[in-house]
Design a protein around this motif. Structure first.
Motif, mmCIF file in Angstrom:
data_model
loop_
_atom_site.group_PDB
_atom_site.id
_atom_site.type_symbol
_atom_site.label_atom_id
_atom_site.label_comp_id
_atom_site.label_asym_id
_atom_site.label_seq_id
_atom_site.Cartn_x
_atom_site.Cartn_y
_atom_site.Cartn_z
ATOM 1 N N VAL A 1 0.867 -1.183 0.000
ATOM 2 C CA VAL A 1 0.000 0.000 0.000
ATOM 3 C C VAL A 1 0.908 1.238 0.000
ATOM 4 C CG1 VAL A 1 -1.889 -1.210 1.167
ATOM 5 C CG2 VAL A 1 -0.217 0.062 2.517
ATOM 6 N N PRO A 2 0.359 2.399 -0.291
ATOM 7 C CA PRO A 2 1.192 3.613 -0.330
ATOM 8 C C PRO A 2 1.878 3.897 1.011
ATOM 9 C CG PRO A 2 -0.981 4.021 -1.273
ATOM 10 C CD PRO A 2 -1.027 2.659 -0.666
ATOM 11 N N LEU A 3 3.170 4.121 0.953
ATOM 12 C CA LEU A 3 3.953 4.406 2.158
ATOM 13 C C LEU A 3 3.859 5.853 2.656
ATOM 14 C CD1 LEU A 3 7.318 2.476 1.730
ATOM 15 C CD2 LEU A 3 5.554 2.108 3.433
ATOM 16 N N PRO A 4 3.753 6.850 1.769
ATOM 17 C CA PRO A 4 3.814 8.231 2.259
ATOM 18 C C PRO A 4 2.847 8.580 3.384
ATOM 19 C CG PRO A 4 4.109 8.226 -0.094
ATOM 20 C CD PRO A 4 3.754 6.804 0.293
ATOM 21 N N PRO A 5 1.563 8.180 3.337
ATOM 22 C CA PRO A 5 0.700 8.566 4.463
ATOM 23 C C PRO A 5 1.131 7.909 5.776
ATOM 24 C CG PRO A 5 -0.589 7.502 2.715
ATOM 25 C CD PRO A 5 0.827 7.504 2.285
ATOM 26 N N ILE A 6 1.611 6.676 5.692
ATOM 27 C CA ILE A 6 2.049 5.973 6.899
ATOM 28 C C ILE A 6 3.315 6.629 7.446
ATOM 29 C CG2 ILE A 6 2.749 3.738 7.859
ATOM 30 C CD1 ILE A 6 -0.177 3.814 6.849
ATOM 31 N N LEU A 7 4.270 6.920 6.576
ATOM 32 C CA LEU A 7 5.511 7.586 6.994
ATOM 33 C C LEU A 7 5.224 8.943 7.629
ATOM 34 C CD1 LEU A 7 7.802 6.797 3.937
ATOM 35 C CD2 LEU A 7 8.195 6.063 6.294
ATOM 36 N N LEU A 8 4.340 9.703 7.000
ATOM 37 C CA LEU A 8 4.022 11.034 7.510
ATOM 38 C C LEU A 8 3.362 10.951 8.886
ATOM 39 C CD1 LEU A 8 4.057 14.059 6.954
ATOM 40 C CD2 LEU A 8 1.864 13.802 5.811
ATOM 41 N N CYS A 9 2.445 10.020 9.054
ATOM 42 C CA CYS A 9 1.792 9.861 10.363
ATOM 43 C C CYS A 9 2.786 9.434 11.433
ATOM 44 C CB CYS A 9 0.648 8.851 10.260
ATOM 45 S SG CYS A 9 -0.797 9.520 9.426
#
Length: 124
Positions: free
Chosen positions: A53-61
């Motif tokens: 799944v997309p990593l950017p939202p998880i990384l940002l959170c």
């Protein structure tokens, strides 16, 4: 402390980064909530990678929650230093800093549900 020149000075940057990592290590050693949040973030990132799944939202959170926990710890330390005795305004400062972490954590959990939930649901 006086500035020793350009912000582009590599030696100065490494020195500053060393102070920052010392802060992260200190908070990791002394704050149980930070350790829990680090490992929860690691699990979320591992799940995101495994589920593709997309990593950017998880990384940002993860970055947001951990950053706010670091700031919360800093606020608590400064308040304790400035006001060793119990004071209503000290309580407001500490509670507000803790609330920022709570709000970010709830937001991160919701993002995790939206991003990871559908992929996890398909597995079951």
């Amino acid at each position: 402390m006086r500035s020793d020149g350009s912000a582009l000075n590599l030696r100065r940057w490494w020195r500053s980064a060393g102070f920052a990592w010392a802060g992260v290590r200190q908070v990791y050693r002394s704050q149980a909530n930070f350790r829990i949040e680090v490992w929860a973030g690691a699990v979320a990132l591992a799940l995101a990678l495994a589920l593709r799944v997309p990593l950017p939202p998880i990384l940002l959170c993860c970055a947001l929650v951990l950053s706010l926990e670091l700031l919360n710890t800093a606020v608590e330390a400064v308040v304790d230093l400035a006001s060793p005795e119990v004071h209503p305004l000290a309580k407001v400062a500490k509670d507000a800093a803790a609330a920022a972490v709570l709000v970010a954590s709830i937001g991160a959990a919701l993002v995790g549900l939206v991003v990871l939930g559908p992929a996890l649901w398909q597995l079951f």
